[in-house]
Design a protein around this motif. Structure first.
Motif, short mmCIF file in Angstrom:
data_model
loop_
_atom_site.label_atom_id
_atom_site.label_comp_id
_atom_site.label_asym_id
_atom_site.label_seq_id
_atom_site.Cartn_x
_atom_site.Cartn_y
_atom_site.Cartn_z
N ARG B 86 -17.40 13.07 2.21
CA ARG B 86 -18.19 11.63 2.47
C ARG B 86 -18.56 11.81 3.73
O ARG B 86 -19.84 11.03 4.04
N ILE B 88 -20.29 14.21 5.26
CA ILE B 88 -21.36 14.94 5.13
C ILE B 88 -22.27 14.25 4.31
O ILE B 88 -23.82 14.17 4.77
N MET B 89 -22.02 13.33 3.39
CA MET B 89 -22.94 12.58 2.57
C MET B 89 -23.59 11.64 3.59
O MET B 89 -24.48 11.23 3.75
N ARG B 92 -25.93 13.22 6.01
CA ARG B 92 -27.35 13.50 5.12
C ARG B 92 -28.14 12.07 5.20
O ARG B 92 -29.25 12.16 5.00
N VAL B 105 -35.75 17.24 -8.74
CA VAL B 105 -35.51 16.08 -8.98
C VAL B 105 -35.17 15.60 -10.51
O VAL B 105 -35.68 16.61 -11.38
N ILE B 109 -39.44 10.81 -12.86
CA ILE B 109 -39.41 9.82 -11.88
C ILE B 109 -40.80 9.71 -11.29
O ILE B 109 -41.35 11.17 -10.70
N HIS B 117 -37.09 6.97 -2.49
CA HIS B 117 -35.50 6.87 -2.68
C HIS B 117 -34.71 7.13 -1.31
O HIS B 117 -33.62 6.38 -1.23
N ILE B 120 -34.30 3.73 0.46
CA ILE B 120 -33.42 2.95 -0.35
C ILE B 120 -31.94 3.13 -0.25
O ILE B 120 -31.18 2.14 -0.09
N GLU B 121 -31.89 4.37 -0.35
CA GLU B 121 -30.39 4.74 -0.06
C GLU B 121 -29.80 4.24 1.36
O GLU B 121 -28.68 4.15 1.42
N LYS B 126 -36.73 -2.39 -1.43
CA LYS B 126 -37.58 -1.51 -2.66
C LYS B 126 -39.01 -1.58 -2.18
O LYS B 126 -39.51 -0.50 -2.09
#
Lengths: 256, 245
Positions: B86, B88-89, B92, B105, B109, B117, B120-121, B126
Motif C-alpha cells: 500500500r 508503494i501504491m 505510485r 491496458v 477503453i 485515469h 481521476i485516481e 472526471k
C-alpha cells in the motif's frame, strides 16, 4: 479505511483444509485478486469473507459505512443475510446459483433493489435498465427469464443484479469465465470505474492471470488452502518469489 | 545549498532465482547512485545488462535481492525494499510514474480515458481530467478523431505517444522511462524530448533508458553504464558510477 479484514481464517471440509490461517485487509476502493489452481481454496475463502460459510477458526470483520466494525460471525444470521442483499454483493461462478431462473431478468434485479429498500416501481425499472445497459445486455431482454439466456448473458445479469444496490464490496468468483472477450473487457472496465470513482472494493477470484493483472491492485496466490505469496499485483506476477507462483506465471500463454 | 535528492539507490543487486529451472540469473550487481530533483540520469549498457531490471527496482515492480532504493515521497523517503504494497501504491499515485515501451491496458477503453485515469485516481474530477488528457494528447500530436477510440487500433507510434501522455499527465516528481520513444519518428521524438525537458524544468527527477542517442543527449545530465554480462560474471565498476553531484 478497511472494509473487510480477515484474521487467521480457517476452514476444513472433513479432512481437507480448504483454507488455513488467512490474514489480510481489504481497503475501500481497492481491488484484490485471488489466484491459484482449482481446488486451492479460492472459492472457500471468498465465501468465508462474504459471511456465507462459517469458519472453523479466525474471524472476518466488516467495516461498516459509519465506521463501525462488525465481526461477521458474531452478528445474527439475519443481519449477515441483509448485508449480502445490500452492502455486499456475491457473484457466483455458476450464475444459476445467484439468479432466479423462473423470474424475468428485470425481476431479478428488482428483487434485490426492493430488498435494499427501494419502493418506487419506476425507480426500480429505470435502475434495472441502467444496469442492464452497463453490462451490455439488450434492453429488449429485460422481460425474458434467465433460463432463456445464454451462459454469458446469465453471467452478466448476475453481475448487474449485484451492482444494482451499489454495494460497498463485491465478491466475484470467476466473473469473466465464459464471457466473450469483448464483453469481458467491458465488465473489467465497469469494475475499474466503480472502484476508482465510486469507492467500490472488489475481491476477485480468477484463474486468469491477465484479468488479475489488468484489474487488481494486489493479489494473493493460493495453494492447498494457504496464501503462499501476496503483494502488489505487478510485483508478484513480474517478479514472483515462490516456485509455485513462478510456475503459474510461466504457464501463461502469450505475454501478460 | 545541497540539492534535494529524489532517489537514493545503494548497492542494489537483483538476482532472479528460477526455482523450476534450478538456475539463478544475476541481472543487476551492486549499483549505487543518487539523483536530485530536476535532473536526468540515463542508464546505459548493452542489451541484457540489467537496465530494465534496475528501472523496475526503482518502481517497486522488482524486489532487489540486496541493497536499498529510497524515493522521496510526500512524507519523506520511502525504502522500496522494505515498503508494503500500500505504501508503494501511494508512492505510485503521487510520486512515481513509469513509462514503458508498451501500453498495457484493458481493451475497449478510449485513449482519452486511459490518459485521464491517473488523474481521476488522484482525485481530480472526471471532466477536468478528460480536458487535461485532451490537451496532453494534442501536444503529442494525436489527432482528435482518435481520442474516443481504444489504442489497440492505433499504430505503434501513436500507441507509444498515448503511453507517454499517460505517464506524464500527472506531472510526477519522479519519472522512470524505459525506452519511451523507441517507435517514434523524428518530429514526434522531438516533441517527447521537449516534454521530458519541461518535466525536468518543473523539478521532476528522471531515470531513463534511451536507445536513441539524440533523445538521450537531449535529456540526460548524467549516465550510468551497466557492464555487459555476456562474458562471465560482471566486473565491478573500478571507479564509482559516472554520477557526481
Amino acid at each position: 479505511m478497511e472494509v473487510i479484514s480477515a484474521r487467521g481464517l480457517g476452514k476444513s471440509h472433513g479432512r481437507i483444509r480448504a483454507c488455513e490461517n488467512v490474514t489480510f485487509d481489504l481497503h475501500e476502493s481497492e481491488i484484490m485478486g485471488i489466484v491459484g489452481e482449482s481446488g486451492s481454496g479460492k472459492t472457500t475463502l471468498l465465501k468465508l469473507l462474504a459471511g456465507m460459510t462459517t469458519p472453523d477458526a479466525g474471524e472476518v470483520i466488516y467495516g461498516g459505512k459509519d465506521g463501525e466494525k462488525l465481526s461477521m460471525f458474531d452478528i445474527p444470521q439475519s443481519a449477515r443475510r441483509k448485508l449480502l442483499r445490500t452492502e455486499l454483493g456475491f457473484v457466483f461462478q455458476n450464475p444459476e446459483e445467484g439468479l432466479r431462473m423462473k423470474i424475468s431478468a428485470g425481476g431479478n434485479i428488482a428483487e434485490r433493489l426492493l430488498e435494499g429498500g427501494e419502493r418506487s416501481y419506476r425507480a426500480v425499472r429505470e435502475n434495472a435498465e441502467k444496469w442492464l445497459e452497463k453490462v451490455e445486455l439488450p434492453l429488449d431482454r429485460l422481460d425474458s427469464k434467465p433460463e432463456e439466456y445464454s451462459g454469458g448473458m446469465k453471467a452478466r445479469l448476475q453481475i448487474a443484479k449485484n451492482l444494482a444496490t451499489e454495494p460497498r464490496v463485491v465478491f466475484l468468483d470467476e466473473p469473466t469465465a465464459g464471457l466473450d472477450v469483448s464483453v469481458q473487457a467491458k465488465i473489467l472496465d465497469l469494475l475499474r470505474v466503480l472502484s476508482s470513482e465510486f469507492g467500490l472494493s472488489v475481491l476477485l477470484v480468477t484463474h486468469d492471470l491477465m484479468v488479475a493483472k489488468l484489474l487488481s491492485h494486489r493479489i494473493m496466490v493460493m495453494k492447498d488452502g494457504r496464501v503462499i505469496e501476496s503483494g502488489l499485483t505487478d510485483r508478484v506476477l513480474d517478479d514472483p518469489g515462490e516456485p509455485y507462483t513462478q510456475l503459474l506465471v510461466s504457464s501463461i500463454l502469450g505475454d501478460a | 545549498m545541497e540539492p534535494i535528492l529524489a532517489i537514493k539507490a545503494a548497492n542494489v543487486s537483483k538476482t532472479f532465482v528460477l526455482h523450476n529451472l534450478g538456475t539463478r540469473l544475476p541481472a543487476v550487481e551492486d549499483v549505487s547512485f543518487s539523483l536530485p530533483f530536476g535532473k536526468c540520469l540515463a542508464i546505459d549498457g548493452p542489451s541484457g545488462s540489467g537496465k530494465s531490471t534496475l528501472v523496475r527496482c526503482l518502481y517497486g515492480n522488482c524486489l532487489p535481492t540486496a541493497g536499498s532504493v529510497s524515493v522521496f515521497g510526500e512524507n519523506g523517503f520511502v525504502d522500496l525494499v522494505a515498503a508494503g504494497p500500500r505504501e508503494i501504491m501511494e508512492l505510485r499515485k503521487n510520486t512515481i510514474s513509469h513509462v514503458s515501451q508498451f501500453l498495457r491496458v484493458i481493451p475497449r477503453i478510449s485513449a482519452l480515458d486511459i490518459v485521464a485515469h491517473p488523474l481521476i485516481e488522484k482525485g481530480l474530477g472526471k471532466n477536468e481530467a478528460r480536458r487535461r488528457a485532451g490537451t496532453m494528447l494534442h501536444e503529442l500530436n494525436i489527432p482528435e478523431r482518435l481520442f474516443d477510440l481504444p489504442p489497440l487500433t492505433f499504430s505503434g507510434g501513436e500507441r507509444q505517444r498515448v503511453n507517454i501522455a499517460r505517464g506524464l499527465i500527472k506531472e510526477s516528481p519522479v519519472l522512470l522511462l524505459d525506452e519511451p520513444t523507441a517507435s517514434l519518428d523524428a518530429p514526434n521524438k522531438r516533441i517527447a524530448v521537449d516534454l521530458f525537458l519541461a518535466a525536468k524544468k518543473r523539478g521532476s527527477a528522471i531515470v531513463g533508458i534511451f536507445h536513441d542517442r539524440d533523445v538521450r543527449d537531449g535529456v540526460a545530465d548524467w549516465s550510468l553504464e551497466l557492464p555487459s554480462k555476456a562474458f562471465g560474471p560482471a566486473k565491478r565498476n573500478s571507479s564509482p558510477p559516472a554520477v557526481t553531484l
